[in-house]
Design a protein around this motif. Structure first.
Motif, PDB file in Angstrom:
ATOM      1  N   LEU A 181     -57.141  60.247  21.163  1.00 37.35           N
ATOM      2  CA  LEU A 181     -58.541  60.306  21.598  1.00 37.35           C
ATOM      3  C   LEU A 181     -58.643  60.311  23.118  1.00 37.35           C
ATOM      4  N   GLY A 182     -57.493  60.337  23.785  1.00 37.73           N
ATOM      5  CA  GLY A 182     -57.482  60.360  25.245  1.00 37.73           C
ATOM      6  C   GLY A 182     -57.575  58.994  25.891  1.00 37.73           C
ATOM      7  N   LEU A 183     -57.434  57.949  25.092  1.00 36.62           N
ATOM      8  CA  LEU A 183     -57.500  56.589  25.631  1.00 36.62           C
ATOM      9  C   LEU A 183     -56.133  56.133  26.119  1.00 36.62           C
ATOM     10  N   VAL A 184     -56.136  55.133  26.989  1.00 29.76           N
ATOM     11  CA  VAL A 184     -54.901  54.467  27.390  1.00 29.76           C
ATOM     12  C   VAL A 184     -54.950  53.042  26.847  1.00 29.76           C
ATOM     13  N   ARG A 185     -53.813  52.382  26.858  1.00 26.34           N
ATOM     14  CA  ARG A 185     -53.688  51.059  26.231  1.00 26.34           C
ATOM     15  C   ARG A 185     -54.749  50.069  26.708  1.00 26.34           C
ATOM     16  N   ASP A 186     -54.996  50.021  28.016  1.00 31.82           N
ATOM     17  CA  ASP A 186     -55.954  49.039  28.537  1.00 31.82           C
ATOM     18  C   ASP A 186     -57.394  49.330  28.100  1.00 31.82           C
ATOM     19  N   ASP A 187     -57.674  50.554  27.668  1.00 31.46           N
ATOM     20  CA  ASP A 187     -59.014  50.876  27.150  1.00 31.46           C
ATOM     21  C   ASP A 187     -59.262  50.200  25.806  1.00 31.46           C
ATOM     22  N   THR A 188     -58.198  49.806  25.127  1.00 36.76           N
ATOM     23  CA  THR A 188     -58.326  49.282  23.769  1.00 36.76           C
ATOM     24  C   THR A 188     -58.319  47.764  23.697  1.00 36.76           C
ATOM     25  N   LEU A 189     -58.241  47.092  24.843  1.00 39.55           N
ATOM     26  CA  LEU A 189     -58.216  45.628  24.839  1.00 39.55           C
ATOM     27  C   LEU A 189     -59.525  45.059  24.301  1.00 39.55           C
ATOM     28  N   TYR A 190     -59.428  43.982  23.520  1.00 35.59           N
ATOM     29  CA  TYR A 190     -60.615  43.286  23.043  1.00 35.59           C
ATOM     30  C   TYR A 190     -61.365  42.731  24.248  1.00 35.59           C
ATOM     31  N   GLU A 191     -62.649  43.002  24.324  1.00 40.83           N
ATOM     32  CA  GLU A 191     -63.420  42.620  25.515  1.00 40.83           C
ATOM     33  C   GLU A 191     -63.932  41.184  25.427  1.00 40.83           C
ATOM     34  N   ASP A 192     -63.031  40.253  25.699  1.00 37.64           N
ATOM     35  CA  ASP A 192     -63.443  38.859  25.827  1.00 37.64           C
ATOM     36  C   ASP A 192     -63.976  38.653  27.242  1.00 37.64           C
ATOM     37  N   ALA A 193     -64.306  37.431  27.591  1.00 38.47           N
ATOM     38  CA  ALA A 193     -64.903  37.146  28.904  1.00 38.47           C
ATOM     39  C   ALA A 193     -63.961  37.540  30.048  1.00 38.47           C
ATOM     40  N   ASP A 194     -62.662  37.302  29.872  1.00 43.19           N
ATOM     41  CA  ASP A 194     -61.696  37.645  30.923  1.00 43.19           C
ATOM     42  C   ASP A 194     -61.643  39.155  31.145  1.00 43.19           C
ATOM     43  N   VAL A 195     -61.578  39.922  30.071  1.00 46.78           N
ATOM     44  CA  VAL A 195     -61.509  41.387  30.183  1.00 46.78           C
ATOM     45  C   VAL A 195     -62.799  41.920  30.792  1.00 46.78           C
TER      46      VAL A 195
ATOM     47  N   ARG B  48     -64.406  44.159  38.171  1.00 43.62           N
ATOM     48  CA  ARG B  48     -63.704  44.189  39.452  1.00 43.62           C
ATOM     49  C   ARG B  48     -62.999  45.520  39.723  1.00 43.62           C
ATOM     50  N   LEU B  49     -63.026  46.422  38.772  1.00 44.13           N
ATOM     51  CA  LEU B  49     -62.353  47.709  38.958  1.00 44.13           C
ATOM     52  C   LEU B  49     -63.008  48.516  40.081  1.00 44.13           C
ATOM     53  N   PRO B  50     -62.211  49.276  40.815  1.00 43.41           N
ATOM     54  CA  PRO B  50     -62.819  50.208  41.781  1.00 43.41           C
ATOM     55  C   PRO B  50     -63.693  51.209  41.033  1.00 43.41           C
ATOM     56  N   GLU B  51     -64.704  51.722  41.690  1.00 48.95           N
ATOM     57  CA  GLU B  51     -65.693  52.581  41.033  1.00 48.95           C
ATOM     58  C   GLU B  51     -65.058  53.785  40.338  1.00 48.95           C
TER      59      GLU B  51
ATOM     60  N   TYR C 111     -53.874  49.992  34.147  1.00 51.73           N
ATOM     61  CA  TYR C 111     -54.780  49.893  35.293  1.00 51.73           C
ATOM     62  C   TYR C 111     -55.543  48.569  35.339  1.00 51.73           C
ATOM     63  N   LEU C 112     -55.751  47.930  34.211  1.00 51.55           N
ATOM     64  CA  LEU C 112     -56.553  46.705  34.163  1.00 51.55           C
ATOM     65  C   LEU C 112     -55.709  45.440  34.361  1.00 51.55           C
ATOM     66  N   LYS C 113     -54.414  45.531  34.127  1.00 53.10           N
ATOM     67  CA  LYS C 113     -53.538  44.357  34.143  1.00 53.10           C
ATOM     68  C   LYS C 113     -53.609  43.540  35.437  1.00 53.10           C
ATOM     69  N   PRO C 114     -53.532  44.148  36.633  1.00 53.82           N
ATOM     70  CA  PRO C 114     -53.585  43.310  37.843  1.00 53.82           C
ATOM     71  C   PRO C 114     -54.896  42.530  37.962  1.00 53.82           C
ATOM     72  N   TYR C 115     -55.997  43.156  37.581  1.00 54.80           N
ATOM     73  CA  TYR C 115     -57.304  42.494  37.652  1.00 54.80           C
ATOM     74  C   TYR C 115     -57.402  41.406  36.592  1.00 54.80           C
ATOM     75  N   LEU C 116     -56.902  41.693  35.402  1.00 53.31           N
ATOM     76  CA  LEU C 116     -56.942  40.718  34.314  1.00 53.31           C
ATOM     77  C   LEU C 116     -56.060  39.512  34.638  1.00 53.31           C
TER      78      LEU C 116
ATOM     79  N   ARG D 184     -55.694  33.855  36.053  1.00 55.20           N
ATOM     80  CA  ARG D 184     -55.173  32.857  36.991  1.00 55.20           C
ATOM     81  C   ARG D 184     -56.316  32.030  37.587  1.00 55.20           C
ATOM     82  N   GLU D 185     -57.411  32.697  37.973  1.00 58.68           N
ATOM     83  CA  GLU D 185     -58.562  31.981  38.544  1.00 58.68           C
ATOM     84  C   GLU D 185     -59.198  31.052  37.519  1.00 58.68           C
TER      85      GLU D 185
END
Length: 110
Positions: free
Chosen positions: A29-43, A49-52, A89-94, A99-100
């Motif tokens: 479907l053209g998705l990457v792994r980080d697109d499929t993460l369950y969107e909890d509060a951390d995600v 925080r992603l760049p535009e 792409y989402l891992k560094p932000y996550l 950590r915070e």
């Protein structure tokens, strides 16, 4: 002979990872792994925080995937996301958000 075993094991593992990646189907479907993460509060916080441009790319992939899914279609094979091209792409932000949060929880215990 012993030096060949780890290399063969590594190739086998990568082969299995590629097989499983394609089996999951989100790449069709053209998705990457980080697109499929369950969107909890951390995600959700990490996505904020992603760049535009990265955020816009994510939204485009998700909308296209929903449209294809509603039509019971997949992309042509040459447009599938390849295992080697899947960037976390989402891992560094996550990682930063987690950590915070853990740091805040530690602080609140004191």
């Amino acid at each position: 002979m012993a030096s060949k075993a780890p290399a063969a094991t590594g190739r086998l593992l990568v082969g299995f990872q590629k097989w499983y990646y394609n089996l999951c189907g989100f790449n069709k479907l053209g998705l990457v792994r980080d697109d499929t993460l369950y969107e909890d509060a951390d995600v959700k916080e990490a996505v904020k925080r992603l760049p535009e441009n990265v955020y816009n790319d994510r939204v485009f992939r998700l909308k296209r995937a929903m449209d294809l899914s509603m039509k019971h279609q997949i992309l042509p094979k040459d447009q599938w996301t390849k295992y080697e091209e899947d960037i976390r792409y989402l891992k560094p932000y996550l990682d930063e958000v987690i950590r915070e949060r853990e740091e805040r929880q530690e602080w609140m215990k004191k």
